[in-house]
Design a protein around this motif. Sequence first.
Motif, PDB file in Angstrom:
ATOM      1  N   TRP A  58      45.481  34.934  38.350  1.00  0.00           N
ATOM      2  CA  TRP A  58      46.726  35.102  39.412  1.00  0.00           C
ATOM      3  C   TRP A  58      48.005  33.122  38.810  1.00  0.00           C
ATOM      4  O   TRP A  58      47.700  32.373  38.459  1.00  0.00           O
ATOM      5  CB  TRP A  58      45.810  34.632  40.694  1.00  0.00           C
ATOM      6  CG  TRP A  58      45.457  33.549  41.423  1.00  0.00           C
ATOM      7  CD1 TRP A  58      46.370  31.902  41.192  1.00  0.00           C
ATOM      8  CD2 TRP A  58      43.953  33.187  40.942  1.00  0.00           C
ATOM      9  NE1 TRP A  58      44.982  31.416  41.579  1.00  0.00           N
ATOM     10  CE2 TRP A  58      43.583  31.605  40.907  1.00  0.00           C
ATOM     11  CE3 TRP A  58      42.446  34.325  40.727  1.00  0.00           C
ATOM     12  CZ2 TRP A  58      42.215  31.269  41.825  1.00  0.00           C
ATOM     13  CZ3 TRP A  58      41.795  33.631  41.074  1.00  0.00           C
ATOM     14  CH2 TRP A  58      41.565  31.857  41.116  1.00  0.00           C
ATOM     15  N   VAL A  59      48.339  34.354  39.536  1.00  0.00           N
ATOM     16  CA  VAL A  59      50.019  33.457  39.818  1.00  0.00           C
ATOM     17  C   VAL A  59      49.890  32.614  40.525  1.00  0.00           C
ATOM     18  O   VAL A  59      49.611  32.415  41.346  1.00  0.00           O
ATOM     19  CB  VAL A  59      50.960  34.239  39.632  1.00  0.00           C
ATOM     20  CG1 VAL A  59      52.357  33.365  39.600  1.00  0.00           C
ATOM     21  CG2 VAL A  59      51.066  35.234  38.232  1.00  0.00           C
ATOM     22  N   THR A  60      50.659  31.528  39.904  1.00  0.00           N
ATOM     23  CA  THR A  60      50.270  30.235  40.789  1.00  0.00           C
ATOM     24  C   THR A  60      51.736  29.567  41.267  1.00  0.00           C
ATOM     25  O   THR A  60      52.534  30.261  39.690  1.00  0.00           O
ATOM     26  CB  THR A  60      49.553  29.206  40.458  1.00  0.00           C
ATOM     27  OG1 THR A  60      49.990  28.315  39.356  1.00  0.00           O
ATOM     28  CG2 THR A  60      48.144  29.526  40.348  1.00  0.00           C
ATOM     29  N   ILE A  71      49.228  37.931  30.311  1.00  0.00           N
ATOM     30  CA  ILE A  71      48.095  38.100  31.215  1.00  0.00           C
ATOM     31  C   ILE A  71      47.988  39.016  31.959  1.00  0.00           C
ATOM     32  O   ILE A  71      47.051  39.307  32.230  1.00  0.00           O
ATOM     33  CB  ILE A  71      47.480  37.031  31.677  1.00  0.00           C
ATOM     34  CG1 ILE A  71      47.152  35.394  30.792  1.00  0.00           C
ATOM     35  CG2 ILE A  71      46.316  37.011  32.856  1.00  0.00           C
ATOM     36  CD1 ILE A  71      46.237  35.748  29.393  1.00  0.00           C
ATOM     37  N   CYS A  72      48.969  39.249  32.976  1.00  0.00           N
ATOM     38  CA  CYS A  72      49.038  40.037  33.909  1.00  0.00           C
ATOM     39  C   CYS A  72      50.003  41.842  33.129  1.00  0.00           C
ATOM     40  O   CYS A  72      49.587  42.753  33.487  1.00  0.00           O
ATOM     41  CB  CYS A  72      49.678  39.687  34.874  1.00  0.00           C
ATOM     42  SG  CYS A  72      49.024  38.589  36.327  1.00  0.00           S
ATOM     43  N   ARG A  79      47.616  39.349  40.130  1.00  0.00           N
ATOM     44  CA  ARG A  79      46.181  39.352  40.167  1.00  0.00           C
ATOM     45  C   ARG A  79      45.829  39.659  38.985  1.00  0.00           C
ATOM     46  O   ARG A  79      45.950  41.552  39.623  1.00  0.00           O
ATOM     47  CB  ARG A  79      45.820  39.147  41.508  1.00  0.00           C
ATOM     48  CG  ARG A  79      45.117  38.942  41.339  1.00  0.00           C
ATOM     49  CD  ARG A  79      43.827  37.981  43.195  1.00  0.00           C
ATOM     50  NE  ARG A  79      42.651  38.314  43.023  1.00  0.00           N
ATOM     51  CZ  ARG A  79      42.372  36.729  43.880  1.00  0.00           C
ATOM     52  NH1 ARG A  79      43.464  36.003  44.574  1.00  0.00           N
ATOM     53  NH2 ARG A  79      40.916  36.039  44.093  1.00  0.00           N
ATOM     54  N   VAL A  80      44.891  39.450  38.804  1.00  0.00           N
ATOM     55  CA  VAL A  80      43.796  40.481  37.402  1.00  0.00           C
ATOM     56  C   VAL A  80      42.575  39.941  37.603  1.00  0.00           C
ATOM     57  O   VAL A  80      42.061  39.237  37.967  1.00  0.00           O
ATOM     58  CB  VAL A  80      44.918  40.564  35.847  1.00  0.00           C
ATOM     59  CG1 VAL A  80      44.519  39.293  35.576  1.00  0.00           C
ATOM     60  CG2 VAL A  80      43.964  41.384  35.340  1.00  0.00           C
ATOM     61  N   HIS A  81      41.872  40.886  37.870  1.00  0.00           N
ATOM     62  CA  HIS A  81      40.234  41.058  37.670  1.00  0.00           C
ATOM     63  C   HIS A  81      39.721  41.675  36.852  1.00  0.00           C
ATOM     64  O   HIS A  81      40.076  42.646  36.678  1.00  0.00           O
ATOM     65  CB  HIS A  81      40.454  41.793  39.023  1.00  0.00           C
ATOM     66  CG  HIS A  81      40.188  41.121  40.560  1.00  0.00           C
ATOM     67  ND1 HIS A  81      39.491  41.081  41.593  1.00  0.00           N
ATOM     68  CD2 HIS A  81      41.175  39.491  40.227  1.00  0.00           C
ATOM     69  CE1 HIS A  81      40.197  39.581  42.984  1.00  0.00           C
ATOM     70  NE2 HIS A  81      41.058  38.923  41.967  1.00  0.00           N
ATOM     71  N   ILE A 141      46.137  44.372  43.417  1.00  0.00           N
ATOM     72  CA  ILE A 141      44.887  43.446  42.210  1.00  0.00           C
ATOM     73  C   ILE A 141      44.847  44.676  41.826  1.00  0.00           C
ATOM     74  O   ILE A 141      44.354  45.553  41.030  1.00  0.00           O
ATOM     75  CB  ILE A 141      43.962  43.050  42.916  1.00  0.00           C
ATOM     76  CG1 ILE A 141      44.523  41.984  43.938  1.00  0.00           C
ATOM     77  CG2 ILE A 141      43.270  41.913  41.544  1.00  0.00           C
ATOM     78  CD1 ILE A 141      43.183  41.631  44.450  1.00  0.00           C
ATOM     79  N   GLN A 142      45.364  44.110  39.924  1.00  0.00           N
ATOM     80  CA  GLN A 142      44.755  44.845  38.285  1.00  0.00           C
ATOM     81  C   GLN A 142      43.627  44.440  38.407  1.00  0.00           C
ATOM     82  O   GLN A 142      43.024  44.041  38.813  1.00  0.00           O
ATOM     83  CB  GLN A 142      46.145  44.332  37.250  1.00  0.00           C
ATOM     84  CG  GLN A 142      46.119  44.749  36.208  1.00  0.00           C
ATOM     85  CD  GLN A 142      46.404  44.415  35.054  1.00  0.00           C
ATOM     86  OE1 GLN A 142      45.675  44.632  33.976  1.00  0.00           O
ATOM     87  NE2 GLN A 142      47.273  43.424  35.208  1.00  0.00           N
TER      88      GLN A 142
END
Length: 175
Positions: A58-60, A71-72, A79-81, A141-142
């Motif tokens: 996830w982005v911070t 990443i995303c 956020r990606v799972h 959430i991806q």
Amino acid sequence: MRPAPGEVLHFSEDPAIERFAPHVAATAQQPEAYVWAVDAARAPDYWFPRQCPRAMAWVTPDTLDADRERICGPGGGERVHAIEFGWLDALRTTRLYAYRFAASEFRPFRAHAQVAEATVVPLGPPEPVGDLVECHARAGIQLRVLANLWAFWDAVTASTMGFSGIRLRNAAPRP
């Protein structure tokens, strides 16, 4: 499926738990016995079958734009799972339940969990979480399904993204 203010959640595939007693989990990295729960920010980490390996990012505030894009991906949200194809049927068919607890009975444990050191009783009966894929969709959430988690995990852990890996010991071996 997230806790309301003043609550924490425990997710389980067992809908018949009446009391939660502290125990030392088989995978525990500490010797103390706890009842485990999560707050609203970490609830999505548990929208999976219990044994399902998953890599999450996830982005911070410290995430670099280049890492977010890598990443995303374009349009990928914050956020990606990721799970493996071998777990997709279980993700679609597992019946998961959320138990609600008063947050006042728990204390923070590191940055990822809430723990109670005494037996706790849920605030009410467990609630069916419902379609786990739909939970991700509603939360924006991806959900990525991969043949193998390790390349994604290596990229995430080398980035400036926030990340968590759960049950990675159950993932397919590194290629």
